[in-house]
Scaffold this motif. Structure first.
Motif, PDB file in Angstrom:
ATOM      1  N   THR A  13       0.843  -1.195   0.000  1.00  0.00           N
ATOM      2  CA  THR A  13       0.000   0.000   0.000  1.00  0.00           C
ATOM      3  C   THR A  13       0.882   1.250   0.000  1.00  0.00           C
ATOM      4  O   THR A  13       2.102   1.141  -0.106  1.00  0.00           O
ATOM      5  CB  THR A  13      -0.914   0.008   1.242  1.00  0.00           C
ATOM      6  OG1 THR A  13      -0.081  -0.004   2.409  1.00  0.00           O
ATOM      7  CG2 THR A  13      -1.839  -1.202   1.270  1.00  0.00           C
ATOM      8  N   VAL A  14       0.268   2.411   0.135  1.00  0.00           N
ATOM      9  CA  VAL A  14       1.031   3.659   0.275  1.00  0.00           C
ATOM     10  C   VAL A  14       0.593   4.331   1.567  1.00  0.00           C
ATOM     11  O   VAL A  14      -0.607   4.508   1.800  1.00  0.00           O
ATOM     12  CB  VAL A  14       0.779   4.632  -0.908  1.00  0.00           C
ATOM     13  CG1 VAL A  14       1.752   5.807  -0.835  1.00  0.00           C
ATOM     14  CG2 VAL A  14       0.912   3.917  -2.239  1.00  0.00           C
ATOM     15  N   PRO A  15       1.536   4.709   2.442  1.00  0.00           N
ATOM     16  CA  PRO A  15       1.160   5.402   3.690  1.00  0.00           C
ATOM     17  C   PRO A  15       0.509   6.745   3.385  1.00  0.00           C
ATOM     18  O   PRO A  15       0.880   7.432   2.435  1.00  0.00           O
ATOM     19  CB  PRO A  15       2.500   5.608   4.413  1.00  0.00           C
ATOM     20  CG  PRO A  15       3.506   4.806   3.665  1.00  0.00           C
ATOM     21  CD  PRO A  15       2.981   4.569   2.294  1.00  0.00           C
ATOM     22  N   GLY A  16      -0.455   7.123   4.224  1.00  0.00           N
ATOM     23  CA  GLY A  16      -1.148   8.390   4.037  1.00  0.00           C
ATOM     24  C   GLY A  16      -0.226   9.591   4.059  1.00  0.00           C
ATOM     25  O   GLY A  16      -0.501  10.608   3.416  1.00  0.00           O
TER      26      GLY A  16
ATOM     27  N   HIS B  54      -3.303   7.361   7.733  1.00  0.00           N
ATOM     28  CA  HIS B  54      -4.087   6.637   6.725  1.00  0.00           C
ATOM     29  C   HIS B  54      -3.173   5.699   5.937  1.00  0.00           C
ATOM     30  O   HIS B  54      -1.953   5.742   6.061  1.00  0.00           O
ATOM     31  CB  HIS B  54      -4.708   7.614   5.704  1.00  0.00           C
ATOM     32  CG  HIS B  54      -5.674   8.592   6.279  1.00  0.00           C
ATOM     33  ND1 HIS B  54      -5.270   9.774   6.866  1.00  0.00           N
ATOM     34  CD2 HIS B  54      -7.033   8.579   6.360  1.00  0.00           C
ATOM     35  CE1 HIS B  54      -6.344  10.445   7.284  1.00  0.00           C
ATOM     36  NE2 HIS B  54      -7.421   9.738   6.981  1.00  0.00           N
ATOM     37  N   LEU B  55      -3.807   4.923   5.068  1.00  0.00           N
ATOM     38  CA  LEU B  55      -3.080   4.266   3.987  1.00  0.00           C
ATOM     39  C   LEU B  55      -3.956   4.344   2.750  1.00  0.00           C
ATOM     40  O   LEU B  55      -5.170   4.479   2.840  1.00  0.00           O
ATOM     41  CB  LEU B  55      -2.712   2.819   4.334  1.00  0.00           C
ATOM     42  CG  LEU B  55      -3.811   1.791   4.589  1.00  0.00           C
ATOM     43  CD1 LEU B  55      -4.415   1.233   3.297  1.00  0.00           C
ATOM     44  CD2 LEU B  55      -3.244   0.621   5.394  1.00  0.00           C
ATOM     45  N   ARG B  56      -3.318   4.297   1.588  1.00  0.00           N
ATOM     46  CA  ARG B  56      -4.090   4.239   0.338  1.00  0.00           C
ATOM     47  C   ARG B  56      -3.857   2.889  -0.314  1.00  0.00           C
ATOM     48  O   ARG B  56      -2.730   2.417  -0.413  1.00  0.00           O
ATOM     49  CB  ARG B  56      -3.665   5.332  -0.653  1.00  0.00           C
ATOM     50  CG  ARG B  56      -4.601   5.381  -1.871  1.00  0.00           C
ATOM     51  CD  ARG B  56      -4.064   6.198  -3.026  1.00  0.00           C
ATOM     52  NE  ARG B  56      -3.081   5.464  -3.812  1.00  0.00           N
ATOM     53  CZ  ARG B  56      -2.668   5.828  -5.023  1.00  0.00           C
ATOM     54  NH1 ARG B  56      -3.140   6.926  -5.586  1.00  0.00           N
ATOM     55  NH2 ARG B  56      -1.770   5.123  -5.676  1.00  0.00           N
ATOM     56  N   THR B  57      -4.964   2.289  -0.747  1.00  0.00           N
ATOM     57  CA  THR B  57      -4.878   1.075  -1.537  1.00  0.00           C
ATOM     58  C   THR B  57      -5.806   1.228  -2.734  1.00  0.00           C
ATOM     59  O   THR B  57      -6.817   1.919  -2.662  1.00  0.00           O
ATOM     60  CB  THR B  57      -5.270  -0.170  -0.704  1.00  0.00           C
ATOM     61  OG1 THR B  57      -5.347  -1.299  -1.585  1.00  0.00           O
ATOM     62  CG2 THR B  57      -6.610  -0.012  -0.018  1.00  0.00           C
TER      63      THR B  57
END
Length: 481
Positions: free
Chosen positions: A428-431, A442-445
């Motif tokens: 994923t990508v950290p917020g 957050h995180l983005r998926t």
């Protein structure tokens, strides 16, 4: 010996300032683990075909014939390719001077720009001028062209939504400008508060920054919201009063997963408002073949359209575009096909509709599976993905997890995402890579993994998250709220 031009110490400082989290630390670690044989689910980037989305048949047939025009002379071509694909390939080859291997005009093929203008006219109910449309290698190249034209130096600021897609922060750093953040409201489904915009501009001006332009991403990346007509009107009037160029990143306009807020272009809302704003506000809108139900990221096809930009400025932008000679010609054909797909009655129409509807309906189901999955987890809350391709859950990290991250020399959400990657293979990508309010994580998926794999992925996430929370939660009173 003094440092050479490409020694790290003497590189352009703007290059060193660039951060791009989507392909950052998490992605590099995921790539390492993949080399070691671990199964990695790359949900860090909106790359549909890499996660198993099948290409649409008709556009690939047309481009295949354009790439290999000798097939058109084969007497058996009609046994393999439908007649409408053959006709369309001949149409596009006739628009070129020398086929797909020849440069086009630096703005793109005039015939394809006319197709884009016709599409915009049908979508918005107002005619579009092909001379104000530039075809580009993906929407990103167009965004960078415009930011490069607007930013004159460090005193020039660009209003960017936070959380934001890091293309904007990276490009603004590269061109030596200043990013002026305006925060979206998570508790209001990532809505935009006009008072927050005013505060952001006032704060920037108090630091001597000249705010020159405002970016909107609609539907949102990473936040997945769709802007309402009322919100778009507020934004347009705000830009008009503050004398800002509006940059409308509308690449996810086909990705809509609810019926309450359909996609509305900033252009349509602007022209609906009428004089004087419709003739004075400067607007640049971007679109691409990389997203929607096409997902043709690797083809690098996009466009931007300019509204109320003076002719001399258009000439300067054309001059700079000419340095690259020509946008990718096969991608221009994909763009033409996206804006001018098969029509009712065409041989390929039913198959095209079946394929494209199937992709969007599956994405809609995946958006629900993912949102529901995140909201079933301990200390995780997530707004529904109304549009685009992403889920952006908030992770309520316990104080002990934040302390552990500090000890490890990591930002807390990076620490969490690395642990998730190691335990599950979900990349994923950290917020923090998109920007977020202080103390919120957050995180983005993406919502792009195959639909049949989604329940297992969410179960794997839930198992990891609940064990993580069990490990770090202080049971003497830390709560979800």
């Amino acid at each position: 010996m003094s440092p050479r031009a490409l020694d790290y110490e003497s590189l352009n400082e703007n290059v060193k300032k660039v951060q791009y989290a989507v392909r950052g630390e998490l992605y590099l670690r995921a790539s390492e683990l993949q080399k070691e044989g671990k199964k990695i689910i790359f949900t860090n980037v909106g790359n549909p075909h890499a996660l198993g989305q099948r290409p649409l048949t008709f556009p690939r047939q047309v481009v295949a014939l354009c790439q290999a025009p000798f097939l058109l002379d084969d007497p058996n071509v009609g046994l393999i390719f439908p007649a409408d694909a053959i006709a369309r390939a001949k149409h596009y080859l006739a628009l070129t001077t020398g086929g797909l291997g020849a440069y086009s005009d630096s703005r793109g093929l005039p015939g394809v720009r006319k197709e884009v203008a016709d599409f915009i006219g049908r979508r918005d109910g107002y005619p579009s001028d092909p001379e104000l449309i530039f075809l580009t290698d993906g929407a990103s190249k167009g965004v960078m062209q415009m930011l490069n034209a607007i930013i004159r130096g460090g005193q020039d600021g660009i209003l960017v939504p936070v959380p934001q897609y890091p293309l904007y922060s990276a490009a603004i750093s590269l061109f030596g400008g200043s990013l002026v953040p305006y925060f979206l409201e998570e508790t209001a489904n990532w809505g935009l508060d006009i008072n927050n915009l005013r505060e952001s501009v006032a704060q920037a001006r108090s630091k001597g920054i000249t705010v020159r332009a405002m970016v909107i991403i609609n539907p949102g990346n990473p936040t997945g919201q769709c802007l309402s007509e009322a919100n778009l009107k507020e934004i347009l009037w705000f830009c008009y009063r503050e004398n800002l160029v509006l940059l409308g990143d509308e690449v996810y306009q086909q990705n809509i997963y609810q019926d309450e807020r359909p996609f509305l272009s900033a252009r349509k809302v602007l022209l609906d408002l009428g004089l004087p704003i419709s003739k004075e506000l400067q607007l640049v809108s971007f679109h691409t073949v990389s997203k929607g139900y096409w997902g043709e990221c690797g083809q690098r096809g996009g466009y931007f359209e300019m509204i109320n930009i003076p002719p001399r400025t258009v000439d300067e932008i054309y001059k700079v575009a000419s340095i690259s000679l020509s946008p990718n010609v096969p991608a221009q054909i994909f763009l033409g096909l996206m804006v001018n797909p098969p029509k009712p009655g065409d041989i390929s129409y039913e198959q095209f509709v079946r394929e494209s509807k199937g992709i969007i309906e599956s994405l809609r189901r995946r958006a629900h599976i993912m949102t529901d999955g995140f909201n079933s987890c301990r200390n995780v809350i997530c707004n529904f993905t109304e549009g685009a391709m992403y889920s952006f859950p908030q992770i309520r990290l316990p104080p002990r997890a934040i302390e552990a991250a500090k000890r490890a020399g990591k930002v807390p959400d990076v620490f969490y995402c690395l642990k998730l990657l190691e335990a599950t293979g979900i990349s994923t990508v950290p917020g923090s890579g998109f920007g977020q309010k202080e103390g919120v994580f957050h995180l983005r998926t993406t919502i792009l993994p195959a639909e049949e794999e989604m329940p297992e992925i969410m179960a794997s996430f839930k198992k990891f998250n609940d064990e993580f929370m069990e490990q770090y939660e202080d049971h003497r009173g830390y709560s979800r709220m």
